[in-house]
Design a protein around this motif. Structure first.
Motif, PDB file in Angstrom:
ATOM      1  N   UNK A  11     -55.173 -20.659 -53.286  1.00 35.00           N
ATOM      2  CA  UNK A  11     -55.788 -19.694 -53.642  1.00 35.00           C
ATOM      3  C   UNK A  11     -54.741 -19.465 -55.590  1.00 35.00           C
ATOM      4  N   UNK A  12     -53.484 -18.904 -55.376  1.00 30.54           N
ATOM      5  CA  UNK A  12     -52.386 -19.432 -56.737  1.00 30.54           C
ATOM      6  C   UNK A  12     -52.930 -20.702 -56.760  1.00 30.54           C
ATOM      7  N   UNK A  13     -52.596 -21.651 -56.618  1.00 27.70           N
ATOM      8  CA  UNK A  13     -52.713 -22.836 -57.814  1.00 27.70           C
ATOM      9  C   UNK A  13     -53.960 -23.037 -58.196  1.00 27.70           C
ATOM     10  N   UNK A  14     -55.029 -22.469 -57.284  1.00 27.28           N
ATOM     11  CA  UNK A  14     -56.770 -22.734 -57.937  1.00 27.28           C
ATOM     12  C   UNK A  14     -56.827 -21.994 -58.960  1.00 27.28           C
ATOM     13  N   UNK A  15     -56.472 -20.441 -59.226  1.00 32.71           N
ATOM     14  CA  UNK A  15     -56.406 -19.795 -60.447  1.00 32.71           C
ATOM     15  C   UNK A  15     -54.991 -19.912 -61.483  1.00 32.71           C
ATOM     16  N   UNK A  16     -54.440 -20.880 -60.865  1.00 30.83           N
ATOM     17  CA  UNK A  16     -53.269 -21.388 -62.151  1.00 30.83           C
ATOM     18  C   UNK A  16     -53.898 -23.095 -63.197  1.00 30.83           C
ATOM     19  N   UNK A  17     -54.716 -23.029 -62.110  1.00 32.24           N
ATOM     20  CA  UNK A  17     -55.780 -24.726 -62.157  1.00 32.24           C
ATOM     21  C   UNK A  17     -56.898 -24.011 -63.447  1.00 32.24           C
ATOM     22  N   UNK A  18     -57.438 -23.052 -62.984  1.00 33.85           N
ATOM     23  CA  UNK A  18     -58.319 -23.179 -63.670  1.00 33.85           C
ATOM     24  C   UNK A  18     -58.542 -22.184 -65.502  1.00 33.85           C
ATOM     25  N   UNK A  19     -57.287 -20.870 -65.474  1.00 29.82           N
ATOM     26  CA  UNK A  19     -56.635 -20.894 -66.314  1.00 29.82           C
ATOM     27  C   UNK A  19     -56.389 -21.654 -67.518  1.00 29.82           C
ATOM     28  N   UNK A  20     -55.150 -22.864 -67.132  1.00 32.69           N
ATOM     29  CA  UNK A  20     -54.602 -24.264 -68.115  1.00 32.69           C
ATOM     30  C   UNK A  20     -56.421 -24.442 -68.554  1.00 32.69           C
ATOM     31  N   UNK A  21     -57.086 -24.687 -67.410  1.00 32.77           N
ATOM     32  CA  UNK A  21     -58.105 -25.678 -67.876  1.00 32.77           C
ATOM     33  C   UNK A  21     -59.500 -24.806 -68.852  1.00 32.77           C
ATOM     34  N   UNK A  22     -59.266 -23.050 -68.882  1.00 33.21           N
ATOM     35  CA  UNK A  22     -59.810 -22.182 -70.019  1.00 33.21           C
ATOM     36  C   UNK A  22     -58.732 -22.476 -70.962  1.00 33.21           C
ATOM     37  N   UNK A  23     -57.938 -22.885 -71.239  1.00 32.68           N
ATOM     38  CA  UNK A  23     -56.349 -22.351 -71.807  1.00 32.68           C
ATOM     39  C   UNK A  23     -56.325 -21.187 -71.943  1.00 32.68           C
ATOM     40  N   UNK A  24     -55.480 -20.788 -71.040  1.00 32.25           N
ATOM     41  CA  UNK A  24     -55.447 -19.315 -71.557  1.00 32.25           C
ATOM     42  C   UNK A  24     -53.880 -19.483 -70.741  1.00 32.25           C
ATOM     43  N   UNK A  25     -52.983 -18.148 -71.212  1.00 30.74           N
ATOM     44  CA  UNK A  25     -51.776 -17.567 -71.153  1.00 30.74           C
ATOM     45  C   UNK A  25     -51.520 -17.185 -69.366  1.00 30.74           C
ATOM     46  N   UNK A  26     -50.308 -17.269 -68.773  1.00 30.64           N
ATOM     47  CA  UNK A  26     -50.176 -16.092 -68.130  1.00 30.64           C
ATOM     48  C   UNK A  26     -50.422 -14.394 -69.067  1.00 30.64           C
ATOM     49  N   UNK A  27     -50.074 -14.544 -70.216  1.00 28.59           N
ATOM     50  CA  UNK A  27     -50.464 -13.001 -71.285  1.00 28.59           C
ATOM     51  C   UNK A  27     -51.216 -12.817 -71.586  1.00 28.59           C
ATOM     52  N   UNK A  28     -52.399 -13.989 -71.703  1.00 27.70           N
ATOM     53  CA  UNK A  28     -53.834 -13.686 -71.393  1.00 27.70           C
ATOM     54  C   UNK A  28     -54.570 -12.710 -70.256  1.00 27.70           C
ATOM     55  N   UNK A  29     -53.600 -13.607 -69.085  1.00 28.14           N
ATOM     56  CA  UNK A  29     -54.280 -12.852 -68.044  1.00 28.14           C
ATOM     57  C   UNK A  29     -54.050 -11.159 -67.469  1.00 28.14           C
ATOM     58  N   UNK A  30     -52.631 -11.184 -68.141  1.00 29.90           N
ATOM     59  CA  UNK A  30     -51.947  -9.823 -68.051  1.00 29.90           C
ATOM     60  C   UNK A  30     -52.785  -8.906 -69.076  1.00 29.90           C
ATOM     61  N   UNK A  31     -53.607  -9.302 -70.660  1.00 27.64           N
ATOM     62  CA  UNK A  31     -54.483  -8.894 -70.964  1.00 27.64           C
ATOM     63  C   UNK A  31     -56.065  -8.423 -70.172  1.00 27.64           C
ATOM     64  N   UNK A  32     -56.270  -8.957 -70.215  1.00 21.75           N
ATOM     65  CA  UNK A  32     -57.364  -8.985 -69.419  1.00 21.75           C
ATOM     66  C   UNK A  32     -57.609  -8.778 -67.736  1.00 21.75           C
ATOM     67  N   UNK A  33     -56.661  -8.584 -67.157  1.00 20.80           N
ATOM     68  CA  UNK A  33     -56.272  -7.814 -65.749  1.00 20.80           C
ATOM     69  C   UNK A  33     -55.965  -6.685 -65.689  1.00 20.80           C
ATOM     70  N   UNK A  34     -54.656  -6.344 -67.040  1.00 23.54           N
ATOM     71  CA  UNK A  34     -53.840  -5.484 -66.383  1.00 23.54           C
ATOM     72  C   UNK A  34     -52.793  -5.641 -65.759  1.00 23.54           C
ATOM     73  N   UNK A  35     -52.335  -7.180 -65.057  1.00 22.92           N
ATOM     74  CA  UNK A  35     -51.506  -7.601 -64.221  1.00 22.92           C
ATOM     75  C   UNK A  35     -50.666  -8.063 -65.413  1.00 22.92           C
ATOM     76  N   UNK A  36     -49.515  -7.377 -64.554  1.00 20.49           N
ATOM     77  CA  UNK A  36     -47.497  -7.849 -65.617  1.00 20.49           C
ATOM     78  C   UNK A  36     -47.902  -9.822 -65.900  1.00 20.49           C
TER      79      UNK A  36
END
Length: 83
Positions: A11-36
């Protein structure tokens, strides 16, 4: 590894794959989810256990249906002897 650990990693790999496909960074996910972003990294590496609430946060941030986080090959028969 066991069933839960393997599933967590996939599941973690899948999250990473989708994030990269969307051209999102981990910082983008931090902003959108509230998760550091350091925690986002741990989830993507399968080092953190995902709750349903967290999976929903990731799905919303990634703009995918939650079932997309489970779109990977997984041989459940491999775990039939585990309790």
């Amino acid at each position: 590894m066991d069933f839960h650990e393997d599933l967590q990693i996939l599941i973690g790999k899948r999250i990473s794959e989708i994030r990269m496909k969307n051209n999102q960074t981990q910082q983008d996910l931090e902003f959108l989810t509230g998760i550091d972003s350091a925690e986002v990294s741990k989830y993507e590496k399968g080092k953190r256990n995902l709750t349903l609430k967290t999976m929903i946060k990731f799905a919303v941030a990634l703009q995918v249906h939650p079932k997309e986080l489970f779109d990977f090959d997984f041989d459940i028969n491999r775990y039939n002897n585990e309790e």
